[in-house]
Design a protein around this motif. Structure first.
Motif, mmCIF file in Angstrom:
data_model
loop_
_atom_site.group_PDB
_atom_site.id
_atom_site.type_symbol
_atom_site.label_atom_id
_atom_site.label_comp_id
_atom_site.label_asym_id
_atom_site.label_seq_id
_atom_site.Cartn_x
_atom_site.Cartn_y
_atom_site.Cartn_z
ATOM 1 N N THR A 329 1.064 -23.099 -5.534
ATOM 2 C CA THR A 329 1.927 -23.415 -6.678
ATOM 3 C C THR A 329 2.711 -22.202 -7.174
ATOM 4 O O THR A 329 3.274 -22.243 -8.267
ATOM 5 C CB THR A 329 1.072 -23.974 -7.838
ATOM 6 N N VAL A 330 2.757 -21.137 -6.371
ATOM 7 C CA VAL A 330 3.555 -19.976 -6.774
ATOM 8 C C VAL A 330 5.031 -20.343 -6.685
ATOM 9 O O VAL A 330 5.504 -20.795 -5.630
ATOM 10 C CB VAL A 330 3.265 -18.766 -5.859
ATOM 11 N N PRO A 331 5.816 -20.180 -7.763
ATOM 12 C CA PRO A 331 7.253 -20.536 -7.729
ATOM 13 C C PRO A 331 7.992 -19.717 -6.667
ATOM 14 O O PRO A 331 7.631 -18.565 -6.385
ATOM 15 C CB PRO A 331 7.739 -20.184 -9.142
ATOM 16 N N ALA A 332 9.047 -20.297 -6.123
ATOM 17 C CA ALA A 332 9.827 -19.604 -5.092
ATOM 18 C C ALA A 332 10.639 -18.465 -5.689
ATOM 19 O O ALA A 332 10.944 -17.478 -4.995
ATOM 20 C CB ALA A 332 10.740 -20.598 -4.375
ATOM 21 N N SER A 333 11.026 -18.586 -6.968
ATOM 22 C CA SER A 333 11.839 -17.543 -7.596
ATOM 23 C C SER A 333 11.646 -17.605 -9.103
ATOM 24 O O SER A 333 11.101 -18.573 -9.642
ATOM 25 C CB SER A 333 13.319 -17.721 -7.245
ATOM 26 N N THR A 343 11.132 -11.923 -8.715
ATOM 27 C CA THR A 343 11.169 -12.809 -7.548
ATOM 28 C C THR A 343 10.492 -12.184 -6.326
ATOM 29 O O THR A 343 9.693 -12.863 -5.649
ATOM 30 C CB THR A 343 12.615 -13.203 -7.226
ATOM 31 N N PRO A 344 10.750 -10.894 -5.985
ATOM 32 C CA PRO A 344 9.997 -10.302 -4.857
ATOM 33 C C PRO A 344 8.488 -10.339 -5.077
ATOM 34 O O PRO A 344 7.717 -10.529 -4.124
ATOM 35 C CB PRO A 344 10.531 -8.863 -4.824
ATOM 36 N N THR A 345 8.068 -10.157 -6.332
ATOM 37 C CA THR A 345 6.622 -10.213 -6.613
ATOM 38 C C THR A 345 6.075 -11.606 -6.327
ATOM 39 O O THR A 345 5.009 -11.762 -5.720
ATOM 40 C CB THR A 345 6.366 -9.836 -8.084
ATOM 41 N N LEU A 346 6.811 -12.633 -6.776
ATOM 42 C CA LEU A 346 6.355 -14.005 -6.525
ATOM 43 C C LEU A 346 6.293 -14.309 -5.032
ATOM 44 O O LEU A 346 5.364 -14.979 -4.560
ATOM 45 C CB LEU A 346 7.278 -15.000 -7.219
ATOM 46 N N ARG A 347 7.264 -13.811 -4.297
ATOM 47 C CA ARG A 347 7.276 -14.076 -2.850
ATOM 48 C C ARG A 347 6.089 -13.398 -2.164
ATOM 49 O O ARG A 347 5.480 -13.957 -1.244
ATOM 50 C CB ARG A 347 8.590 -13.608 -2.244
ATOM 51 N N ALA A 348 5.761 -12.180 -2.608
ATOM 52 C CA ALA A 348 4.592 -11.488 -2.039
ATOM 53 C C ALA A 348 3.304 -12.237 -2.377
ATOM 54 O O ALA A 348 2.417 -12.392 -1.521
ATOM 55 C CB ALA A 348 4.535 -10.056 -2.564
#
Length: 420
Positions: A329-333, A343-348
């Motif tokens: 459920t981590v958002p894409a952005s 956003t880079p943190t969420l992607r990691a």
């Protein structure tokens, strides 16, 4: 427990036996033991074949430590209703060297001919052969199917159990209820382990025997905790930190859902055994469920054999499948206006959750086994077994797999099981 202390406990029964042999009266001490001397090898060096919870296994070069063990047991009969049992076991489990463990240490009170109570450390009754799965001589196959017996790496319970036996017509029924807790060291890599703890264990074991037929039902529940996994703790901490820092509540909720801390876990299984004339059948089916990232799973096996004099050729098929998937459920952005690093943190973090989800589903595999047991002595048997193992979605139950490993793999082993 300190290994030197455990080794002392394993040899102590011999000293006790000698001491009591010099006395005409007093408690009766019986010493017994079992062991397996085995050589195991596989047809690849791209991954290693190991028993459940072994840190290293066998490749093209044969190894003796995969299927070998030595157990020593002392039974002390104090009086007609009170006895005690201590069992030490030396094997490779959790760490890549032989270690001694205190497998059993309990006192038993025989309240009546049909009811008994034990207090101390007993075998955790979650499988059909829980009480003797490490006793190779007592089993037809060279080793219990990993697909089934890897699902609960906890071997013992510290607590109390009660057993009640009764008959219904020609059927003998044994019911066992165990309460307690347990801890175990689990191998997570060549030189890494974590400690897993099961609290508030409730285990029910019901066995019905009718002539050559045995039917079993088992159900165990616990609160499961894994405290010291660096990778898991890092991911959980990062999810909570990002969730708090960026005010994204679902990240903290996802960490809470995935974390293994006092999470409900259960294992439900049924078993069937038939020992009729020369025909031997054995089968188990089980479901594991947890409220954490640890995968739910379905496992089963069926084994059939036929006695020909002192020889017993057999065939087995076993399967392990992961059930369900982690809901990432981590958002894409991040929404507009958030810091550039969001956003880079969420992607990691999303990649970390995907890796966790991928790893838990990599254990799927199936195995076809053929083997033969030769009872060449009244207390010893020679076994030869060949397994054809087909991992799915990853390395299966193989350890130290190299990138690109996919199987199938052929594993061969020869073992001498003995009791004394």
């Amino acid at each position: 427990m300190n290994k030197h202390v455990l080794i002392f406990l394993m040899v102590m029964p011999l000293a006790i036996s000698h001491a009591y042999a010099e006395e005409a009266a007093g408690p009766a001490v019986k010493i017994s033991g079992y062991g397996t001397a085995a050589l195991t090898l596989a047809d690849t060096d791209n991954a290693q074949f190991a028993r459940p919870n072994q840190a290293a296994g066998a490749g093209r070069t044969g190894r003796t430590g995969i299927d070998s063990n030595l157990g020593l047991q002392a039974n002390v009969t104090v009086n007609p209703w009170l006895s005690a049992t201590v069992q030490g076991l030396a094997r490779k489990d959790g760490e890549d060297d032989f270690g001694a463990e205190l497998a059993w240490a309990f006192a038993k009170a025989k309240v009546s001919d049909s009811f008994s109570v034990r207090v101390g450390r007993m075998g955790l009754p979650v499988f059909m052969i829980s009480d003797y799965r490490n006793v190779g001589y007592a089993n037809t196959m060279l080793r219990p199917p990993g697909e089934m017996y890897s699902q609960v790496p906890l071997n013992s319970i510290d607590g109390i159990d009660a057993t009640y036996q009764f008959s219904a017509g020609d059927t003998s029924i044994t019911t066992q209820l165990a309460l307690g807790r347990t801890k175990a060291t689990l191998a997570t890599g060549p030189a890494s382990t974590v400690q897993v703890e099961g609290k508030s264990i409730v285990a029910l074991n019901v066995v019905a025997e009718h002539g050559p037929l045995t039917v079993r039902f088992g159900r165990a529940e616990t609160k499961l905790t894994i405290n010291d996994s660096p990778s898991l703790n890092t991911l959980m901490g990062s999810l909570r930190a990002a969730g708090g820092g960026y005010k994204i509540a679902q990240l903290g909720a996802l960490a809470d859902a995935l974390e293994v801390k006092d999470k409900k876990a259960s294992f439900t299984s049924v078993g069937l055994g038939l020992d009729w004339n020369n025909v031997l059948l054995q089968s188990e089916y089980a479901k594991r469920k947890t409220d954490s990232y640890v995968s739910d799973s379905t496992s089963w096996y069926v084994m059939g054999g036929y006695r020909i004099g002192a020889f017993l050729p057999y065939y087995s098929h076993a399967s392990l499948k992961a059930d369900g998937r982690v809901n990432n459920t981590v958002p894409a952005s991040c929404p507009a206006g958030y810091p550039a690093a969001c956003t880079p943190t969420l992607r990691a973090l999303s990649a970390g959750v995907d890796t966790l989800a991928y790893m838990r589903n990599q254990l799927e595999q199936s195995t076809d086994s053929i083997g033969v047991r030769w009872d060449f002595h009244r207390s010893a048997a020679l076994k030869v077994q060949i397994d054809r193992i087909r991992p799915k979605n990853g390395p299966g139950l193989f350890v130290q797999a190299k990138p690109g490993f996919h199987g199938p793999v052929t594993v061969a082993a020869a073992a001498i099981d003995f009791v004394f």
